[in-house]
Design a protein around this motif. Structure first.
Motif, PDB file in Angstrom:
ATOM      1  N   ALA A   1       0.842  -1.193   0.000  1.00 15.79           N
ATOM      2  CA  ALA A   1       0.000   0.000   0.000  1.00 15.79           C
ATOM      3  C   ALA A   1       0.873   1.237   0.000  1.00 15.79           C
ATOM      4  O   ALA A   1       1.845   1.328   0.742  1.00 15.79           O
ATOM      5  CB  ALA A   1      -0.920   0.009   1.209  1.00 15.79           C
ATOM      6  N   ASN A   2       0.536   2.179  -0.849  1.00 14.55           N
ATOM      7  CA  ASN A   2       1.232   3.451  -0.944  1.00 14.55           C
ATOM      8  C   ASN A   2       0.460   4.457  -0.107  1.00 14.55           C
ATOM      9  O   ASN A   2      -0.730   4.647  -0.320  1.00 14.55           O
ATOM     10  CB  ASN A   2       1.242   3.890  -2.407  1.00 14.55           C
ATOM     11  N   SER A   3       1.124   5.082   0.862  1.00 12.75           N
ATOM     12  CA  SER A   3       0.404   6.031   1.721  1.00 12.75           C
ATOM     13  C   SER A   3       0.589   7.464   1.255  1.00 12.75           C
ATOM     14  O   SER A   3      -0.079   8.370   1.751  1.00 12.75           O
ATOM     15  CB  SER A   3       0.908   5.922   3.151  1.00 12.75           C
ATOM     16  N   ASP A   4       1.562   7.682   0.331  1.00 12.22           N
ATOM     17  CA  ASP A   4       1.793   9.029  -0.183  1.00 12.22           C
ATOM     18  C   ASP A   4       2.177   9.993   0.940  1.00 12.22           C
ATOM     19  O   ASP A   4       2.033  11.202   0.778  1.00 12.22           O
ATOM     20  CB  ASP A   4       0.501   9.528  -0.852  1.00 12.22           C
TER      21      ASP A   4
ATOM     22  N   ALA B   1      -4.466   8.241   4.439  1.00  6.91           N
ATOM     23  CA  ALA B   1      -4.223   7.099   3.557  1.00  6.91           C
ATOM     24  C   ALA B   1      -3.439   6.019   4.297  1.00  6.91           C
ATOM     25  O   ALA B   1      -3.662   4.823   4.115  1.00  6.91           O
ATOM     26  CB  ALA B   1      -3.454   7.535   2.308  1.00  6.91           C
TER      27      ALA B   1
ATOM     28  N   ALA C   1      -4.467   2.261   4.950  1.00  3.84           N
ATOM     29  CA  ALA C   1      -3.609   1.170   4.497  1.00  3.84           C
ATOM     30  C   ALA C   1      -3.377   0.163   5.626  1.00  3.84           C
ATOM     31  O   ALA C   1      -3.483  -1.053   5.422  1.00  3.84           O
ATOM     32  CB  ALA C   1      -2.261   1.727   4.024  1.00  3.84           C
TER      33      ALA C   1
END
Lengths: 339, 339
Positions: B109-112, B117, B121
């Protein structure tokens, strides 16, 4: 409001829905559901969460939910070069954002372009009953479809396979080439060179077609002497600098930002200023290069994030797609100071 | 051979094990198991697969397997900047390879870098009963641990949190700085400048300590005038070129490859040759830059792939790790032609 999406025991209710209904954070919901020792949750918040769980029919075990549905909330994404460029990361990012928006989770596998790893990745996804698979390439190309992919609902991302019956989504190379050339024409240039790649690819063919279409639309007659080919790295751009100077071009469209970076060095050695003596435009918008050259390079961006989004939307049936020809995603200009 | 790993109805048997036992490809196993219409599988191969499935106790439904075990074969990986650099991709690649080696699948998962986010995730991973979570940062830094992470077995990758009780694995910045400086000393240099970053970070502190340790070990006395600070991009390296020339240094260790790229331009404008007049070494080994400068840049590599591998090994209990201090991973030199 249908029972399946909002009623009791809905399989689609997420922790986020519970948090929203209870007016607490996702972390608090997680604490209450997992009955975590030591978590300091007020009695009131705990009761609100428990009420919301019952009201929404939330089931904390996502895997049990999946089994009860028979199909999972997973979307698989097979990427061939996750570790080499940021491009694969941008496809993943876009696909994840769109998947989450619709309650799906992305299962990502890097195949490293290796057939055995790819087989294993797809098998893993089939074992997890993915809703469908996005099969992506880090550069735009035609592929041979791995046989296993036909066992899942599949969308090709940044690649395509004519006659395979699989839907695909790719960048609009021709529009991108036209956009780059139009930018130079709009700045007043009439003698515009194009440093294309030596590597056969949809990018090579498409960007050239776009370059020619833009010149034709502007009524500019251009000889083939203004199109040169170079290996698509810095070394290639550096090597053709003298040919560019000899051509008398006042502006150059480079196949990619790496070629532009090498051309910058070659032009500088010949004491030519960018953009005063020669305007330069790149392609790819590879941030670490384009944004930090002197002067910063105007470029046309490859829409990797948008390709990931579009792949998920097609897979989930949210957007139509034609099996006979790829869905094209537009390549926007990113203006900096080299034109 | 324990019953749990190889006996009948083992939850750990994968499609790959069945393929190996039956002497067929994973694709063939998948076809037989899913009874795919139209797949042309010989009767003999089909029977061998069916025999292997029974002998090994393979269960085709990975999710059912997970439920029966109570814990899953998933390892979660939360990455903060998957789309910006290839660094996150290399961590993912290493983690995936090592996870697969032990029968685990990576949920990425990309949380940026966005807290909401990230919460989502981690919640997603907890819902999927992950075996544990790797929490990774694209650059080496101290972090505040999201509260939810304490609900899973967690290993921090490329980041650390003193006092959190979480194990972590990070690059050995000091060894890297020493390796870079040793390379310049070995080439005969005695006046060696260091262009460090202006940004406070473990990389800033560690690489400087390594630089000083290497000089001290070689008996070289260096004044502070040989250490300058610059913003960690091309612009920073370009801006300090005159100070480097004024310092009389014959060699420069740059905080990263981007700084070295800018310094190249600054030195070239002053008609200095690399490495004849000034040797330059970078850090990060960012391929798209380092391998394609003129001359190609010698650099010290950040071991992102190895960090991913190490994180999984610690999580699975294959390698020991101390909660009190991070596990250090060595940064190797990549020799090119700038020294």
């Amino acid at each position: 409001m249908s029972r399946s999406s909002h009623g009791a025991h809905s399989p689609n209710v997420t922790m986020r829905d519970v948090a929203k209904a209870a007016g607490v954070s996702i972390a608090t919901v997680s604490h209450v559901i997992n009955d975590k020792a030591g978590a300091r949750i007020g009695d009131d918040a705990r009761r609100r969460v428990q009420d919301a769980v019952i009201a929404l029919g939330y089931r904390p075990n996502a895997l049990a939910k999946t089994l009860s549905q028979g199909t999972s909330r997973f979307i698989g994404l097979v990427a061939d070069q996750i570790a080499t460029t940021p491009f694969a990361g941008q496809i993943i990012h876009g696909a994840q954002d769109e998947a989450w928006r619709h309650g799906y989770v992305l299962l990502v596998a890097n195949s490293d372009g290796n057939a055995a790893a790819e087989d294993e990745a797809i098998a893993m996804m089939l074992e997890h009953q993915v809703h469908g698979i996005l099969y992506s390439s880090w550069y735009h190309r035609e592929i041979d479809v791995p046989e296993q992919l036909h066992q899942a609902d599949t969308v090709l991302v940044n690649c395509f396979a004519p006659g395979s019956g699989l839907r695909s989504v790719v960048p609009d190379e021709e529009q991108g080439g036209r956009t780059a050339t139009d930018e130079l024409i709009a700045a007043g240039h009439r003698r515009i060179a194009f440093v294309n790649t030596t590597t056969p690819s949809p990018a090579k063919v498409g960007r050239l077609a776009g370059y020619r279409a833009a010149l034709a639309a502007a009524g500019i007659d251009t000889g083939e002497s203004l199109v040169v080919e170079a290996s698509p790295e810095q070394e290639g751009g550096y090597a053709v600098a003298q040919r560019i100077v000899d051509s008398g071009a006042t502006a150059v469209f480079c196949h990619n930002d790496r070629v532009a970076m090498g051309l910058y060095d070659g032009l500088r050695e010949r004491e030519l200023r960018i953009p005063e003596d020669v305007a330069v435009i790149g392609f790819d918008n590879q941030e670490v290069i384009a944004a930090h050259l002197r002067p910063p390079l105007t470029s046309v961006a490859l829409p990797h994030y948008e390709l990931g989004v579009a792949g998920v939307r097609i897979l989930l049936g949210l957007d139509p797609a034609d099996e006979a020809s790829p869905t094209l995603i537009s390549c926007p200009i990113v203006a900096r100071r080299s034109v």
